[in-house]
Design an enzyme around this catalytic site. Structure first.
Site, short mmCIF file in Angstrom:
data_model
loop_
_atom_site.label_atom_id
_atom_site.label_comp_id
_atom_site.label_asym_id
_atom_site.label_seq_id
_atom_site.Cartn_x
_atom_site.Cartn_y
_atom_site.Cartn_z
N TYR A 95 6.57 1.57 3.92
CA TYR A 95 7.07 2.27 5.11
C TYR A 95 8.54 1.97 5.39
CZ TYR A 95 2.43 3.68 6.59
OH TYR A 95 1.20 4.25 6.66
N LYS A 134 -4.00 -6.23 -1.30
CA LYS A 134 -4.40 -5.66 -2.59
C LYS A 134 -3.69 -6.50 -3.67
CE LYS A 134 -6.46 -2.44 -4.92
NZ LYS A 134 -7.87 -2.62 -5.21
N ASP A 163 -9.79 -2.78 -0.63
CA ASP A 163 -10.86 -1.79 -0.85
C ASP A 163 -12.22 -2.37 -0.48
OD1 ASP A 163 -10.10 -3.38 -2.98
OD2 ASP A 163 -10.70 -1.98 -4.53
N ASP A 214 -2.56 0.69 8.33
CA ASP A 214 -2.61 2.07 8.79
C ASP A 214 -3.97 2.68 8.45
OD1 ASP A 214 -1.80 4.42 9.88
OD2 ASP A 214 -0.30 4.90 8.37
#
Ligand code: NAP
Length: 419
Positions: free
Chosen positions: A158, A228, A282, A306
């Site tokens: 971002y 991640k 995930d 987000d």
């Protein structure tokens, strides 16, 4: 400061920060800037204002609103999207609330929401996700959800560092990457857009510190670092590692890791200790559904945060309900999770609960816990009585479908009854 297009209320006092403690010093009649925002912002913001006024009044205070402009309303007045005086007025008054602002996809201007968060250094986006009785949910046990998500707000993909396909910059980056990585074909031939994902020790630690401090202050059991890092080792894994490093460096016995919990305490955390653990993003998205009650406070980089907060929001009734706030040092900008839903703009139809409960977070930040609790209880009793807007009405049997403004009236009536 003097303003061109902003009316400063005559009554009311500014919120300041105590130099010694860094805490907000809040008068009983603070001046609070408000940006209505685009699309449904003009429906939900006045509704939230009305409810916040009622709660302030019921607890012997007042809010002196100062209207600011961004997005479409700013283009009309200033011929620009985010006027300097809007940013400066929030900086000066320290605590503000905003509705959603539209961001065009692909072309056009960059996100005004991201710009506001970055320019005011509001580095933590905080999204409490809890279930209110009576709110319909797609899951069987929505009451198991009681999480507070801390999303890093200033970096990650971002940060806005990206180059369009076909530009010289892309070719320079392509050459650099291929030289550095020692192999060609990492980036496919032909047109390609390239973005950069910065994750810093400074940005990660200050966000995770907010999350751990919140967990300690609010008697929460755990803080989960969501990353991640199995794939992105120097960014997402670094976020996790800096989190554990911070926990060890700054918190002593107040915080233990999940490994220590099992190795030394047989899975039973000592009284008052916050457990720091981590999950791959995930997996975390499915655990939100399958092991909801095992999670409490989550801390994550920008993109994970987000996605995850909308998914968590769905479990407690959807975007019409989910509130949020952006926090920086001595600065607060509350805002709902949802966007400007342009197709419903001006119809007096959508659910203002998310904006009302964002206001509730703002009141908590002011230290007005009695007013904040009153709002929560009033919203809950209104929804439990089946008095709801279209989004919840389509999911429940019976019930009364209210317009945005009627719903705000109903919540205010409950505030009066409950106070
Ligand atoms: P959205 O505006 O959040 O709307 C998506 C859907 O969510 C709506 O069609 C509606 O679903 C439901 N919804 C949202 N707010 C609701 C409310 N208050 N009450 C009831 N239902 C509500 O998302 P979007 O359409 O993806 O984004 C529109 C614009 O908003 C984009 O320009 C985006 O960039 C911007 N945005 C801004 C912010 C922000 O200002 N912080 C955040 C997110 C998106 P149904 O149609 O199924 O009823």
């Amino acid at each position: 400061m003097s303003y061109d297009n902003v009316e400063v209320p005559d009554d009311g006092n500014a919120i300041t920060v105590d130099e010694d403690t860094g805490e907000l010093a809040v008068p009983s009649n603070p001046i609070i800037p408000i940006i209505y925002g685009d699309g449904i912002g003009t429906d939900v913001a006045p509704a939230a204002q009305q409810v916040l006024d009622a709660a302030a009044e019921a607890t012997g205070r007042s809010i002196e609103w100062m209207r600011l402009y961004a997005g479409e309303s700013a283009r009309e007045r200033y011929d620009e999207n985010l006027p300097d005086e809007t940013v400066e007025a929030i900086r000066e008054h320290r605590v503000a609330i905003k509705g959603p602002l539209t961001t065009p996809v692909g072309s056009g201007f960059r996100s005004l929401n991201v710009a506001l968060r970055k320019r005011l250094d509001l580095y933590a986006n905080v999204r409490p996700t809890y279930h209110l009785e009576g709110v319909p949910s797609p899951v069987k046990n929505p009451e198991k959800m009681d999480m507070v998500n801390f999303r890093e707000n200033t970096e990650d993909v971002y940060a806005g560092i990206e180059w369009e396909a076909g530009t010289d910059e892309v070719e320079q980056v392509r050459e650099f990457v291929e030289e550095e990585m020692g192999e060609t074909g990492v980036i496919h031939d032909g047109p390609v857009g390239i973005g950069i994902k910065p994750i810093s020790e400074f940005g990660s630690k200050r966000l995770i510190r907010e999350a751990i401090d919140y967990a300690i202050e609010n008697d929460r059991d755990s803080v989960t670092l969501v990353h991640k890092g199995n794939i992105m080792k120097f960014t997402e894994a670094a976020f996790r590692d800096w989190g554990y490093e911070l926990a060890a460096e700054e918190y002593g016995d107040e915080v233990i890791t999940e490994d220590t919990l099992w190795e030394e305490y047989d899975g039973e955390a000592p009284e008052g200790a916050v457990v720091v653990k981590d999950r791959i993003a995930d997996n975390m998205l499915q655990q939100l559904l399958t092991r909801t009650e095992q999670y409490d406070v989550l801390a994550m980089p920008n993109l994970n945060g987000d996605y995850l907060s909308d998914a968590a929001g769905a479990q407690i009734g959807g975007l019409g309900i989910a509130p949020g706030a952006n926090l920086g040092d001595g600065r607060v900008l509350a805002e709902p999770v949802h966007g400007s839903a342009p197709k419903y703009a001006g119809e007096d139809k959508v659910n203002p609960t998310a904006m009302i409960l964002s206001g509730r977070i703002m009141l908590e930040q002011l230290g007005w816990d009695d007013a904040a609790d009153l709002i929560r209880d009033a919203v809950e009793t209104t929804i439990s009585a089946g008095e709801v807007t279209y989004d919840l009405h389509r999911q429940i049997e019976g019930g009364t479908k209210l317009a945005t403004s009627e719903y705000a009236d109903a919540v205010c009536a409950r505030i009066e009854e409950l106070s």
